[in-house]
Scaffold this motif. Structure first.
Motif, PDB file in Angstrom:
ATOM      1  N   GLU A  51       6.125 -11.140  -4.922  1.00 48.17           N
ATOM      2  CA  GLU A  51       5.776 -12.328  -4.264  1.00 48.17           C
ATOM      3  C   GLU A  51       5.713 -13.477  -5.163  1.00 48.17           C
ATOM      4  O   GLU A  51       5.942 -14.587  -4.757  1.00 48.17           O
ATOM      5  CB  GLU A  51       4.778 -12.169  -3.204  1.00 48.17           C
ATOM      6  CG  GLU A  51       4.969 -11.060  -2.035  1.00 48.17           C
ATOM      7  CD  GLU A  51       3.612 -11.021  -1.163  1.00 48.17           C
ATOM      8  OE1 GLU A  51       2.794 -11.318  -1.667  1.00 48.17           O
ATOM      9  OE2 GLU A  51       3.700 -10.597   0.126  1.00 48.17           O
TER      10      GLU A  51
ATOM     11  N   TYR B 113       1.539  -0.038  -4.618  1.00 47.07           N
ATOM     12  CA  TYR B 113       2.183  -0.783  -3.589  1.00 47.07           C
ATOM     13  C   TYR B 113       1.740  -2.155  -3.490  1.00 47.07           C
ATOM     14  O   TYR B 113       2.604  -3.220  -3.576  1.00 47.07           O
ATOM     15  CB  TYR B 113       1.851  -0.138  -2.120  1.00 47.07           C
ATOM     16  CG  TYR B 113       2.411  -1.054  -0.920  1.00 47.07           C
ATOM     17  CD1 TYR B 113       3.874  -1.072  -0.714  1.00 47.07           C
ATOM     18  CD2 TYR B 113       1.781  -1.935  -0.427  1.00 47.07           C
ATOM     19  CE1 TYR B 113       4.480  -1.652   0.516  1.00 47.07           C
ATOM     20  CE2 TYR B 113       2.304  -2.712   0.745  1.00 47.07           C
ATOM     21  CZ  TYR B 113       3.720  -2.682   0.983  1.00 47.07           C
ATOM     22  OH  TYR B 113       4.095  -3.400   1.936  1.00 47.07           O
TER      23      TYR B 113
ATOM     24  N   LEU C 248      10.078  -1.327  -3.049  1.00 41.29           N
ATOM     25  CA  LEU C 248       8.791  -1.506  -2.482  1.00 41.29           C
ATOM     26  C   LEU C 248       9.133  -1.019  -0.981  1.00 41.29           C
ATOM     27  O   LEU C 248       8.251  -0.436  -0.377  1.00 41.29           O
ATOM     28  CB  LEU C 248       8.893  -2.866  -2.428  1.00 41.29           C
ATOM     29  CG  LEU C 248       7.538  -3.273  -1.583  1.00 41.29           C
ATOM     30  CD1 LEU C 248       6.096  -3.061  -2.540  1.00 41.29           C
ATOM     31  CD2 LEU C 248       7.452  -4.880  -1.350  1.00 41.29           C
ATOM     32  N   HIS C 249      10.159  -1.086  -0.357  1.00 43.24           N
ATOM     33  CA  HIS C 249      10.267  -0.819   1.099  1.00 43.24           C
ATOM     34  C   HIS C 249      10.580   0.634   1.149  1.00 43.24           C
ATOM     35  O   HIS C 249       9.978   1.342   2.185  1.00 43.24           O
ATOM     36  CB  HIS C 249      11.676  -1.382   1.617  1.00 43.24           C
ATOM     37  CG  HIS C 249      11.727  -2.991   1.740  1.00 43.24           C
ATOM     38  ND1 HIS C 249      12.727  -3.651   1.923  1.00 43.24           N
ATOM     39  CD2 HIS C 249      10.732  -3.757   1.621  1.00 43.24           C
ATOM     40  CE1 HIS C 249      12.297  -5.029   1.926  1.00 43.24           C
ATOM     41  NE2 HIS C 249      11.084  -5.152   1.959  1.00 43.24           N
TER      42      HIS C 249
ATOM     43  N   ARG D 242       3.839  -5.413  -4.466  1.00 42.37           N
ATOM     44  CA  ARG D 242       3.978  -6.520  -3.585  1.00 42.37           C
ATOM     45  C   ARG D 242       3.765  -7.726  -4.034  1.00 42.37           C
ATOM     46  O   ARG D 242       4.349  -8.663  -4.100  1.00 42.37           O
ATOM     47  CB  ARG D 242       3.456  -6.114  -2.149  1.00 42.37           C
ATOM     48  CG  ARG D 242       4.008  -7.156  -1.174  1.00 42.37           C
ATOM     49  CD  ARG D 242       3.616  -6.789   0.190  1.00 42.37           C
ATOM     50  NE  ARG D 242       2.392  -7.544   0.329  1.00 42.37           N
ATOM     51  CZ  ARG D 242       1.646  -7.242   1.662  1.00 42.37           C
ATOM     52  NH1 ARG D 242       2.151  -6.852   2.560  1.00 42.37           N
ATOM     53  NH2 ARG D 242       0.513  -7.817   1.593  1.00 42.37           N
TER      54      ARG D 242
ATOM     55  N   ASP E 291      -1.690  -3.705   7.735  1.00 42.69           N
ATOM     56  CA  ASP E 291      -1.006  -4.221   6.516  1.00 42.69           C
ATOM     57  C   ASP E 291      -1.260  -3.107   5.274  1.00 42.69           C
ATOM     58  O   ASP E 291      -2.552  -2.751   5.143  1.00 42.69           O
ATOM     59  CB  ASP E 291      -1.408  -5.515   6.032  1.00 42.69           C
ATOM     60  CG  ASP E 291      -0.563  -6.022   4.933  1.00 42.69           C
ATOM     61  OD1 ASP E 291      -0.084  -5.230   4.336  1.00 42.69           O
ATOM     62  OD2 ASP E 291      -0.696  -7.202   4.700  1.00 42.69           O
TER      63      ASP E 291
ATOM     64  N   GLU F 293       6.896   1.721   1.173  1.00 44.36           N
ATOM     65  CA  GLU F 293       6.156   1.680   2.216  1.00 44.36           C
ATOM     66  C   GLU F 293       6.531   2.597   3.322  1.00 44.36           C
ATOM     67  O   GLU F 293       5.741   3.079   4.021  1.00 44.36           O
ATOM     68  CB  GLU F 293       6.422   0.225   2.780  1.00 44.36           C
ATOM     69  CG  GLU F 293       5.833  -0.283   4.152  1.00 44.36           C
ATOM     70  CD  GLU F 293       6.361  -1.507   4.863  1.00 44.36           C
ATOM     71  OE1 GLU F 293       6.123  -1.915   5.866  1.00 44.36           O
ATOM     72  OE2 GLU F 293       6.988  -2.436   3.865  1.00 44.36           O
TER      73      GLU F 293
ATOM     74  N   VAL G  94      12.270  -4.928  -5.006  1.00 42.25           N
ATOM     75  CA  VAL G  94      12.220  -5.172  -3.417  1.00 42.25           C
ATOM     76  C   VAL G  94      12.595  -3.853  -2.649  1.00 42.25           C
ATOM     77  O   VAL G  94      11.897  -3.307  -1.760  1.00 42.25           O
ATOM     78  CB  VAL G  94      12.777  -6.300  -2.716  1.00 42.25           C
ATOM     79  CG1 VAL G  94      12.609  -6.418  -1.309  1.00 42.25           C
ATOM     80  CG2 VAL G  94      12.218  -7.493  -3.484  1.00 42.25           C
TER      81      VAL G  94
ATOM     82  N   ALA H 177      -1.053  -3.079   2.392  1.00 43.08           N
ATOM     83  CA  ALA H 177      -1.909  -3.665   0.882  1.00 43.08           C
ATOM     84  C   ALA H 177      -3.287  -3.829   1.195  1.00 43.08           C
ATOM     85  O   ALA H 177      -4.002  -3.792   0.608  1.00 43.08           O
ATOM     86  CB  ALA H 177      -1.204  -5.441   0.997  1.00 43.08           C
TER      87      ALA H 177
END
Length: 288
Positions: free
Chosen positions: A272, A264, A220-221, A268, A193, A224, A217, A195
């Motif tokens: 969330e 990141y 964020l992707h 995230r 992960d 990643e 979002v 995070a």
């Protein structure tokens, strides 16, 4: 997304506003053909199963009106399978039918943007002309004038079948009409992960809500993907852009990867938390 350019044989490069190079491989003819064949086998299996169920129900009930009702249900089921099978799967998060998933393929917007329901509908509506119409001509039989008309129709519709052979992105007419393309989406080995990565090194790095609300979002992707790729030049470019975007005033000597991992994790967590209250921020342009 910004420019799209060739990157080797079968590869395309999408450059995001953040300066991220996303290199995608266009699906090969063989992969797409096998995927379509698998989907047709699934469709055929569904129709056979529907026929068997209808026959069993008709044999058990033996009611005069039931045969007519079962015929209507059967026709409706075949109609739904034929027309909505592809759309139902491609409009989902994976943007791929079972056949495409088996071959590691997925549908994307050709300009790198979000794949919309309208685009999925348009590309699949054209399948009637590109696939089913040629099959109808090839299966037809006739003599004299009828045979000539069938031959002309088969030649004319055959152009639609071979159209992907004449463009570098291997797009069929449905893809051109919908602004989509099919790319290779190989399975990746699961990684830790992000995070939790470098959590110790990033400890003590905090961002304000305003700084975290600069992205959504979608970004964020993208971030990643950048972190998983680990390209130093891309990491440096993205880190520099984010620092400018959020007005970062923290340590100037903070390594780019450590900074991006911390951002990141913070982004995230912020997204969330917002989703817990029913607020989903799709991208940086979403003001909801």
């Amino acid at each position: 997304f910004g420019a799209r350019q060739a990157f080797g044989d079968g590869w395309r490069e999408l450059v995001t506003p953040e300066g991220v190079d996303l290199r995608l491989r266009v699906g090969t003819y063989a992969d797409r053909f096998v995927a379509l064949l698998l989907d047709f086998l699934i469709l055929g299996g569904g129709m056979v199963a529907l026929t068997i169920v209808a026959a069993i129900v008709g044999a058990v009930t033996r009611l005069p009106w039931m045969n007519m009702a079962l015929g209507v249900v059967w026709l409706l089921g075949v109609f739904l399978l034929r027309n909505f099978y592809f759309m139902a799967f491609e409009i989902g998060p994976r943007a791929a039918t079972p056949g495409k998933r088996a071959m590691g393929l997925r549908v994307i917007a050709a300009d790198g943007g979000r794949l919309t329901a309208d685009a999925v509908f348009a590309r699949n509506a054209m399948r009637e002309v590109e696939v089913f119409l040629p099959l109808t001509f090839f299966a037809a039989r006739g003599q004299g004038v009828d045979a000539a008309l069938i031959t002309l129709g088969a030649i004319w519709s055959g152009v639609f079948v071979i159209f992907p052979l004449f463009n570098r992105d291997r797009r069929r007419l449905g893809d051109l009409a919908a602004g989509t393309m099919v790319v290779k989406a190989p399975k990746r080995v699961l990684q830790p992960d992000l995070a939790d990565t470098e959590r110790t090194a990033a400890r003590g790095i905090d961002f304000t809500h305003a700084q975290l609300d600069a992205y959504g979002v979608k970004e964020l992707h993208v971030l990643e993907d950048v972190l998983r790729a680990g390209d130093r030049r891309t990491l440096a470019e993205v880190a520099a852009r984010i620092r400018v975007k959020i007005g970062w005033e923290g340590p100037a000597d903070l390594p780019d990867r450590t900074f991006l991992n911390a951002y990141y994790a913070g982004l995230r967590g912020r997204l969330e938390n917002r989703m817990l209250f029913g607020r989903r921020r799709r991208d940086k342009f979403d003001v909801s």
